[in-house]
Design a protein around this motif. Structure first.
Motif, mmCIF file in Angstrom:
data_model
loop_
_atom_site.group_PDB
_atom_site.id
_atom_site.type_symbol
_atom_site.label_atom_id
_atom_site.label_comp_id
_atom_site.label_asym_id
_atom_site.label_seq_id
_atom_site.Cartn_x
_atom_site.Cartn_y
_atom_site.Cartn_z
ATOM 1 N N ALA A 159 -25.948 3.001 19.475
ATOM 2 C CA ALA A 159 -26.088 3.129 18.021
ATOM 3 C C ALA A 159 -27.537 3.440 17.645
ATOM 4 N N ALA A 160 -28.481 2.805 18.319
ATOM 5 C CA ALA A 160 -29.888 3.038 18.005
ATOM 6 C C ALA A 160 -30.285 4.480 18.297
ATOM 7 N N HIS A 161 -29.807 5.025 19.406
ATOM 8 C CA HIS A 161 -30.102 6.427 19.717
ATOM 9 C C HIS A 161 -29.511 7.346 18.648
ATOM 10 N N TYR A 162 -28.314 7.039 18.196
ATOM 11 C CA TYR A 162 -27.657 7.898 17.212
ATOM 12 C C TYR A 162 -28.373 7.826 15.865
ATOM 13 N N CYS A 168 -27.874 7.351 8.061
ATOM 14 C CA CYS A 168 -26.621 6.630 7.813
ATOM 15 C C CYS A 168 -26.365 6.399 6.327
ATOM 16 N N HIS A 169 -27.351 6.677 5.458
ATOM 17 C CA HIS A 169 -27.165 6.455 4.024
ATOM 18 C C HIS A 169 -26.078 7.353 3.438
ATOM 19 N N THR A 170 -25.800 8.444 4.111
ATOM 20 C CA THR A 170 -24.778 9.370 3.606
ATOM 21 C C THR A 170 -23.448 9.185 4.340
ATOM 22 N N MET A 175 -17.610 6.825 10.246
ATOM 23 C CA MET A 175 -17.987 8.223 10.488
ATOM 24 C C MET A 175 -18.910 8.371 11.712
ATOM 25 N N ALA A 176 -19.478 7.275 12.177
ATOM 26 C CA ALA A 176 -20.378 7.360 13.334
ATOM 27 C C ALA A 176 -19.550 7.612 14.598
ATOM 28 N N PRO A 177 -19.839 8.678 15.342
ATOM 29 C CA PRO A 177 -19.053 9.028 16.533
ATOM 30 C C PRO A 177 -19.441 8.187 17.756
ATOM 31 N N ILE A 178 -19.308 6.874 17.614
ATOM 32 C CA ILE A 178 -19.694 5.941 18.681
ATOM 33 C C ILE A 178 -18.503 5.050 18.979
ATOM 34 N N LEU A 206 -30.468 -0.816 7.699
ATOM 35 C CA LEU A 206 -29.413 0.110 8.129
ATOM 36 C C LEU A 206 -28.322 0.030 7.069
ATOM 37 N N THR A 207 -28.442 0.878 6.047
ATOM 38 C CA THR A 207 -27.534 0.814 4.911
ATOM 39 C C THR A 207 -26.640 2.045 4.876
ATOM 40 N N PHE A 208 -25.329 1.790 4.864
ATOM 41 C CA PHE A 208 -24.353 2.882 4.819
ATOM 42 C C PHE A 208 -23.923 3.128 3.383
#
Length: 208
Positions: A159-162, A168-170, A175-178, A206-208
């Motif tokens: 997750a940190a690499h991504y 991630c605000h958008t 939606m994260a491909p992890i 880290l706000t989505f």
């Protein structure tokens, strides 16, 4: 028939020495600049106590010596004079035991402490190498994740690499491909996993 040898005191002394080393590793598990050797001071008896319980104290001293020899630790001694009537004799007593290095301490520690210590320092090394962190900063992340298993640890790294390269605000978490990443897994805004990701990416939140 000779009386059975009472080893209760010997076992207690060995246990206390083991526990001392184990407790030291636990207290300093997240240090990155710990120095060795480690010196354990042994309290010497006062003169009256020595003369009153001489045989018992000598037996305890030999137990400490045997423990040190077994674990390849050094000892230092102080010579005490013991009086018995008109007779005086010199009695060397151990006043310190020195654990020479980390490897020795890990062999003395419990299996649980040894495995935990090695895991945390392996994690620190992996984080420092993968994210170019100073050891102290990498260890702070490892400490943040100390209650999380290896699956969670590696997912935090992914997750940190991504999120180091994606805003991630958008997005929503799904939606994260992890694989394995979700809002439930990530937890509340102050969760340890979220905090660790921020530590690795240099983000404030880290706000989505």
């Amino acid at each position: 028939m000779a009386a059975a040898r009472d080893t209760t005191g010997e076992t207690d002394i060995r246990r206390k020495l083991d526990e001392y080393v184990d407790a030291h590793l636990t207290r300093h598990m997240y240090d990155t600049d710990e120095s060795w050797p480690l010196r354990k001071t042994i309290r010497l008896p006062k003169q009256a106590e020595l003369e009153q319980h001489y045989n018992q104290i000598r037996a305890q001293n030999e137990t400490i010596r045997d423990w040190a020899r077994q674990h390849h630790c050094e000892t230092s001694e102080k010579t005490k004079i013991v009086s018995s009537g008109l007779i005086q004799q010199k009695s060397p007593l151990i006043d310190s035991v020195t654990i020479p290095d980390l490897d020795t301490a890990l062999r003395i520690a419990t299996k649980q402490t040894r495995e935990r210590y090695l895991r945390e320092h392996d994690r620190m090394s992996a984080l420092a190498k993968e994210f170019g962190l100073e050891p102290a900063n990498a260890m702070n992340v490892a400490k943040t994740l100390k209650d999380h298993d290896d699956t969670d640890f590696h997912l935090v790294i992914q997750a940190a690499h991504y999120f180091a390269n994606h805003d991630c605000h958008t997005m929503t978490p799904r939606m994260a491909p992890i694989l394995g990443f979700s809002a439930k897994w990530l937890g509340a805004p102050n969760s340890q996993r979220r905090k660790a990701i921020c530590q690795l990416t240099g983000q404030d939140n880290l706000t989505f």
